[in-house]
Design a protein around this motif. Structure first.
Motif: not given
Length: 268
Positions: A252-263
């Motif tokens: 709980p409370g952790e920050r998760v960054v998700v990358f979008q690499t394609g169009d």
């Protein structure tokens, strides 16, 4: 890619070239056109027609080969005299350019790195570049000692680095007969596999293979609930997030960054 093209121009290259599953070819040909450089790209023959057309629209020479990225790369072994090969980890500047993802992430989060970074993995330069960026930021005392955990995501039909991670290997064996239509992740052998595996393990991260059948529902859900139009690479990353969350990987409370690499337009 812009950094690699600019450096090639500065050093007097006759042109630039690479083999690509699609996304990198579009970036290269666009930046080469803006820089006034000739460009050659080699693509697997079953790459979506839109990518061929857009690369040609930028004035590039476009080559096609049966098979995968590995076979396409062989087309660049002849011709293109004086051209720089800016394929993944063939020269240093694309990795340096990829560092900007890590630098901007740190800046935009107030110089506090996230707990997790989930990244759809093809050639792996993004992980190599971000890992280097975070190490340099720590040496400059711009960020603290906390290190994000890298999660690399590949498709179940082409997951050489996920397989190597699970087996505890330091490098990945080529994936025979890759089966996926997520073109950006159809990379049966990444040159920097050992660098990616090292970065993921040292960060305490994970490697996840995603079932391609899940992606349409994930794409629809993101459009409906978040207003996001993502390509299949990004959808694969979000599917991995859902799997990890269901397994209790995130506190709980952790920050998760998700990358979008394609169009997503590349697949139309």
């Amino acid at each position: 890619m812009s950094l690699a093209v600019n450096r090639a121009r500065e050093l007097g290259a006759a042109g630039v070239q690479l083999a690509s599953a699609g996304n990198a070819a579009l970036a290269l040909t666009a930046y080469a056109a803006a820089a006034g450089l000739k460009a050659r790209v080699a693509l697997p023959a079953d790459t979506p027609r839109t990518i061929f057309e857009r690369c040609r629209a930028h004035g590039a020479q476009v080559l096609a080969s049966p098979g995968t990225l590995v076979e396409a790369a062989k087309l660049l072994e002849t011709g293109g005299e004086g051209f720089w090969n800016v394929s993944t980890l063939k020269e240093p500047y694309r990795a340096e350019g990829k560092k900007t993802m890590g630098l901007e992430l740190a800046e935009q989060l107030g110089w506090e790195l996230p707990d997790w970074i989930v990244y759809p993995l093809g050639g792996g330069t993004g992980i190599v570049g971000m890992d280097k960026a975070f190490a340099e930021l720590r040496r400059l005392a711009l960020v603290g000692p906390k290190r994000p955990r890298f999660v690399i995501v590949q498709m179940a039909g082409c997951a050489p680095i996920v397989r190597a991670f699970a087996a505890g290997h330091e490098a990945a064996e080529p994936w025979a007969d890759p089966q996926t239509r997520v073109w950006g992740l159809r990379v049966p052998k990444a040159i920097g596999d050992f660098l990616v595996l090292r970065a993921v393990r040292e960060s305490g991260g994970r490697a996840v293979a995603v079932d391609e059948a899940l992606l349409p529902a994930v794409t629809e859900r993101l459009a409906r609930t978040e207003g996001l139009r993502v390509g299949p690479e990004g959808a694969a990353a979000f599917a991995a997030v859902e799997d990890l969350a269901a397994a209790g990987a995130f506190a709980p409370g952790e920050r998760v960054v998700v990358f979008q690499t394609g169009d997503p337009a590349n697949y139309l």
